[in-house]
Design a protein around this motif. Structure first.
Motif, short mmCIF file in Angstrom:
data_model
loop_
_atom_site.label_atom_id
_atom_site.label_comp_id
_atom_site.label_asym_id
_atom_site.label_seq_id
_atom_site.Cartn_x
_atom_site.Cartn_y
_atom_site.Cartn_z
N TRP A 74 0.85 -1.20 0.00
CA TRP A 74 0.00 0.00 0.00
C TRP A 74 0.88 1.24 0.00
O TRP A 74 1.97 1.25 0.58
N GLN A 150 -6.58 2.26 -5.06
CA GLN A 150 -6.18 2.77 -3.76
C GLN A 150 -6.37 4.28 -3.64
O GLN A 150 -6.27 4.83 -2.54
N LYS A 152 -9.07 5.92 -3.77
CA LYS A 152 -10.25 6.26 -2.97
C LYS A 152 -10.07 5.96 -1.48
O LYS A 152 -10.97 6.23 -0.68
N TYR A 153 -8.91 5.42 -1.12
CA TYR A 153 -8.60 5.16 0.28
C TYR A 153 -7.51 6.13 0.74
O TYR A 153 -6.32 5.87 0.58
N SER A 154 -7.92 7.24 1.28
CA SER A 154 -6.97 8.26 1.73
C SER A 154 -7.49 8.89 3.01
O SER A 154 -8.67 8.77 3.35
N ARG A 157 -9.98 7.33 5.57
CA ARG A 157 -10.45 6.10 4.92
C ARG A 157 -9.32 5.12 4.64
O ARG A 157 -9.56 4.03 4.13
N TYR A 158 -8.09 5.51 4.94
CA TYR A 158 -6.96 4.61 4.68
C TYR A 158 -7.14 3.36 5.52
O TYR A 158 -7.35 3.42 6.73
N PRO A 159 -7.08 2.17 4.91
CA PRO A 159 -7.42 0.94 5.64
C PRO A 159 -6.36 0.55 6.67
O PRO A 159 -5.17 0.84 6.53
N GLN A 163 -7.02 -4.97 7.06
CA GLN A 163 -7.93 -4.91 5.92
C GLN A 163 -7.20 -4.83 4.58
O GLN A 163 -7.79 -5.10 3.54
N GLN A 164 -5.93 -4.45 4.59
CA GLN A 164 -5.23 -4.13 3.35
C GLN A 164 -5.13 -5.33 2.40
O GLN A 164 -5.37 -5.20 1.20
N LEU A 167 -8.51 -6.13 0.75
CA LEU A 167 -8.87 -5.15 -0.27
C LEU A 167 -8.00 -5.33 -1.51
O LEU A 167 -8.50 -5.21 -2.64
#
Length: 317
Positions: A74, A150, A152-154, A157-159, A163-164, A167
């Motif tokens: 990530w 990735q 949209k995950y910031s 909201r960063y997992p 969870q990474q 996803l």
């Protein structure tokens, strides 16, 4: 005697840290997915807008920071230490000009050539990675697709690390082709719950000399990464850390058991027999009351478990 023990301990650390083991805080905090541009002629991307040596190769991110390499699946970590013997070849081959924050000693080297790793890490390392700077330019593999999902995950909201991998498996179907990268990816995916943050320690010249004099076993080009040596105590400790916590068993209320039974069986048991109708009415009302109370208590217990889990995960981060 004390000096010999210290040297032996440092050698053991250098060997057991050859592959990624624990997540490390390296001072990089990206609020957004970075802009990545392919290095011409290489299956590697770099981040021209970042003031760091940030790259993407074969499905994973690679950072050169503080004289060490780190990797992650990530873009904002967690980051895992990668020993010099286990850095992928095409990452080693990135030309100097694409390092956005190069160390001082890089500036004496040609900008259109890779860093002189043999000069930096020593002759023993260069012997074991012989041919790392020679390859057939016409057979360079195609770059891996960027995991743009990735973006949209910031921010908030960063997992979390737990969870990474899920996803990534769901949204990014690419699998590393490089055997070394594949080993790093599997190593990190298998240890999400046991990750912990550590501050990287800068190696002193003496530590670097000791590591060069006693490097890990050689890694041949294209061969899978050798397994990491590990003491029984360490393995048992990691196994306990990574094993899921078993919730304590509790005695179930009869009313809850009645709820879980098939509806047909419940109806059969709830039908009153001769002379029992009035008694069943009273019991039915009492049973419904107990069921409602049990539902409320179960919801409260579930909420408490979720809060404890969130606090535990927050501490692990």
């Amino acid at each position: 005697m004390r000096y010999a023990i210290v040297v032996l301990w440092m050698l053991l650390c250098s060997v057991t840290s050859a592959l990624a083991q624990v997540s490390i805080s390296i001072g990089i905090n990206l609020p957004l997915f970075p802009t990545l541009v392919q290095v011409p002629g290489y299956p590697v991307y770099y981040a021209p807008r970042l003031n760091s040596n940030f790259f993407f190769y074969d499905g994973m991110y690679w950072v050169y920071e503080g004289d060490n390499w780190y990797s992650s699946s990530w873009y904002n970590g967690p980051w895992w230490f990668v020993g010099p013997e286990y850095v992928p070849l095409f990452v080693l081959r990135i030309p100097v000009r694409y390092y956005r924050n190069p160390p001082m000693y890089f500036r004496e080297w040609r900008s259109d050539a890779p860093p002189r790793w043999g000069h930096h890490w020593g002759h023993e390392w260069e012997q074991r990675r012989s041919g790392w700077d020679r390859w057939e330019r016409k057979s360079v593999p195609a770059p891996a697709p960027l995991p743009v999902y990735q973006k949209k995950y910031s921010g908030d909201r960063y997992p979390r690390v737990e969870q990474q991998h899920e996803l990534n498996s769901r949204n990014y179907r690419y699998q590393p082709r490089d055997a070394v990268v594949r080993q790093h990816y599997q190593e990190q995916a298998a240890r999400p719950t046991s990750s912990r943050q550590e501050t990287p320690q800068q190696r002193t010249p003496r530590q670097q000399d000791e590591q060069r004099a006693n490097p890990p076993a050689p890694l041949q080009q294209g061969s899978p990464v050798a397994p990491r040596p590990q003491s029984p105590q360490k393995g048992e400790e990691d196994g306990r850390r990574s094993a899921p916590t078993q919730a304590p068993s509790r005695q179930r209320d009869p009313a809850v058991d009645v709820q879980k039974q098939p509806q047909a069986v419940q109806r059969e048991r709830q039908m009153p027999g001769p002379g029992q109708e009035s008694t069943q009415r009273g019991k039915g009302a009492s049973q419904e009351s107990r069921q409602e109370q049990e539902k409320v208590r179960e919801k409260e217990r579930e909420k408490e478990r979720e809060q404890r889990e969130e606090r535990r995960q927050e501490r692990n981060r």
